[in-house]
Structures are given as C-alpha cells and as structure tokens.
Design an enzyme around this catalytic site. Structure first.
Site, mmCIF file in Angstrom:
data_model
loop_
_atom_site.group_PDB
_atom_site.id
_atom_site.type_symbol
_atom_site.label_atom_id
_atom_site.label_comp_id
_atom_site.label_asym_id
_atom_site.label_seq_id
_atom_site.Cartn_x
_atom_site.Cartn_y
_atom_site.Cartn_z
ATOM 1 N NE ARG A 133 49.599 -57.321 119.451
ATOM 2 C CZ ARG A 133 48.964 -56.862 120.563
ATOM 3 N NH1 ARG A 133 50.344 -56.318 121.415
ATOM 4 N NH2 ARG A 133 47.713 -56.747 120.863
ATOM 5 C CB CYS A 159 46.810 -64.591 124.995
ATOM 6 S SG CYS A 159 48.194 -63.698 124.038
ATOM 7 C CG HIS A 189 44.523 -66.582 121.817
ATOM 8 N ND1 HIS A 189 43.706 -65.721 122.421
ATOM 9 C CD2 HIS A 189 45.405 -66.072 121.386
ATOM 10 C CE1 HIS A 189 44.486 -64.462 122.809
ATOM 11 N NE2 HIS A 189 45.632 -64.579 122.063
ATOM 12 C CD GLU A 222 40.825 -67.725 123.361
ATOM 13 O OE1 GLU A 222 41.504 -68.742 123.914
ATOM 14 O OE2 GLU A 222 41.372 -66.688 123.719
HETATM 15 N N1 GLN Z 1 50.337 -58.753 123.707
HETATM 16 C C1 GLN Z 1 49.444 -58.323 124.457
HETATM 17 C C2 GLN Z 1 49.549 -58.049 125.933
HETATM 18 O O1 GLN Z 1 50.469 -57.719 126.346
HETATM 19 C C3 GLN Z 1 48.621 -59.975 124.707
HETATM 20 C C4 GLN Z 1 48.012 -60.557 123.216
HETATM 21 C C5 GLN Z 1 46.902 -61.328 123.206
HETATM 22 O O2 GLN Z 1 46.499 -61.496 124.174
HETATM 23 N N2 GLN Z 1 46.800 -62.057 122.160
HETATM 24 O O3 GLN Z 1 48.890 -58.242 126.810
#
Ligand code: GLN
Length: 188
Positions: free
Chosen positions: A134, A77, A170, A172
């Site tokens: 996100r 992410c 994710h 993890e």
């Molecule tokens: N939206 C976050 C970013 O731009 C990432 C979100 C996440 O790691 N769950 O860094």
C-alpha cells in the site's frame, strides 16, 4: 553511532533488528526526551494518519521537526509520507522534505508488489529487491529534494534531500542490509 526508531505505530521492530544486525546501538523513540543523543532517526511503515495523530498527541511534532533540521531522518512508506511537505490531503506531517506524495498510489493492499530497482549509490550486490505494501508514489520532488530511485516506468519511489531520505518501500522487510548501511552513512 546511535539510531532511534520512531516506535509508536508500524513495523519499528523490524528496523531495530536490522540495525542490531549491523551492530548499531538503537533506541525506541516515543517521547521528545528519547531523541537526546541520537545520530539519526528512522520512521517506519505503518499508517501515516495514525502515526501523525499519535505524534501530535505525544507532543513530538515540533521536536521531530527540530531534530530533522540537523540530523538524518529516513522514512519508509508511511514514514516517507510523514516526512513530506504535501500528502495531497489534510493530515499531520513533519513537512521536512520537498516532496509531494500520493498515498496508496499503487492501489490497495491486494495491489502490493515487489520490484527490482537499480540504485548505484547502494554499491555492489546487484539490483535492489524492494517490497511495496500500500505504498505511496512520490509524485514530484521540488527545491533541494532529488530523485533517488524510480521504477522502470519512471514513477518515483525514493528521494533524498541532504540528510533526509524517503522510500516508498520497506527495506526492513528484506535480508538486504544495503539501504540501512546507506542511511548510516547519512547519519555519520
Ligand atoms: N498506506 C499507508 C499510509 O497511507 C502506508 C502503508 C505502509 O506504510 N506500508 O500511511
């Protein structure tokens, strides 16, 4: 086998417990010296702008780039964003992977979702249940980077480039250890 986890922001503790479950020695990485003796590094989810700012403040940008030229790095992410060459906006990036990412590509926190992915490289155990929070979309892969997984509509959510791995989601935060085991195979 010793795997470091970038531990300046985000959900690094969850990666460490997953690795510990797999019997792997771990180290929290906050300073350049912490990279010594590691076989690979995981960069967690969190906020890529914050991670980037702190990495610069801690003089870690160059050491992380140098480490990634010869060692396995996996970004989940925000970590995947930080691995990329292009996040379509100006923020500190390692720029190691030939991928372009769109931050928050699926929308806001309320648009977080889960999806089953078919990833043959993970071996037996059926579809991989992935958690997106996100999450970024990997808009495109270039040069030596390859698509590793897509959603059923074709949007790219994981990419691989030699010993570098990027996932929008994710692993993890699940009980499924297959992604971490796959990363260990890259670090070996
Ligand atoms: N939206 C976050 C970013 O731009 C990432 C979100 C996440 O790691 N769950 O860094």
């Amino acid at each position: 086998m010793k795997i470091g986890v970038l531990a300046i922001q985000g959900d690094f503790a969850e990666h460490i417990s997953m690795l510990t479950r797999l019997g792997v020695e771990t180290a929290e990485v906050r300073l350049p010296a912490h990279l010594a003796g590691l076989d690979g590094l995981i960069m967690p989810g969190g906020e890529s702008t914050t991670i980037g700012k702190l990495v610069v403040d801690f003089d870690l940008l160059e050491p992380l780039c140098a480490f990634g030229k010869t060692h396995a790095i996996w970004g989940t992410c925000a970590g995947a964003i930080f691995l990329s060459k292009d996040a379509l906006r100006n923020q500190p990036l390692l720029g190691l992977m030939d991928i372009t990412v769109q931050r928050n590509g699926f929308g806001r926190q309320v648009d977080s979702f889960e999806a089953d992915l078919v990833i043959p490289e993970l071996g037996e155990g059926g579809p991989y249940h992935a958690i997106f929070i996100r999450a970024p979309i990997i808009e495109s892969v270039h040069a030596d980077a390859k698509i590793f997984s897509t959603l059923s509509d074709g949007r790219i959510v994981a990419a691989i480039q030699g010993h570098l791995l990027a996932t929008s989601f994710h692993p993890e935060l699940t009980d499924d250890t297959r992604f971490h085991e796959f990363f260990l195979s890259l670090a070996r």
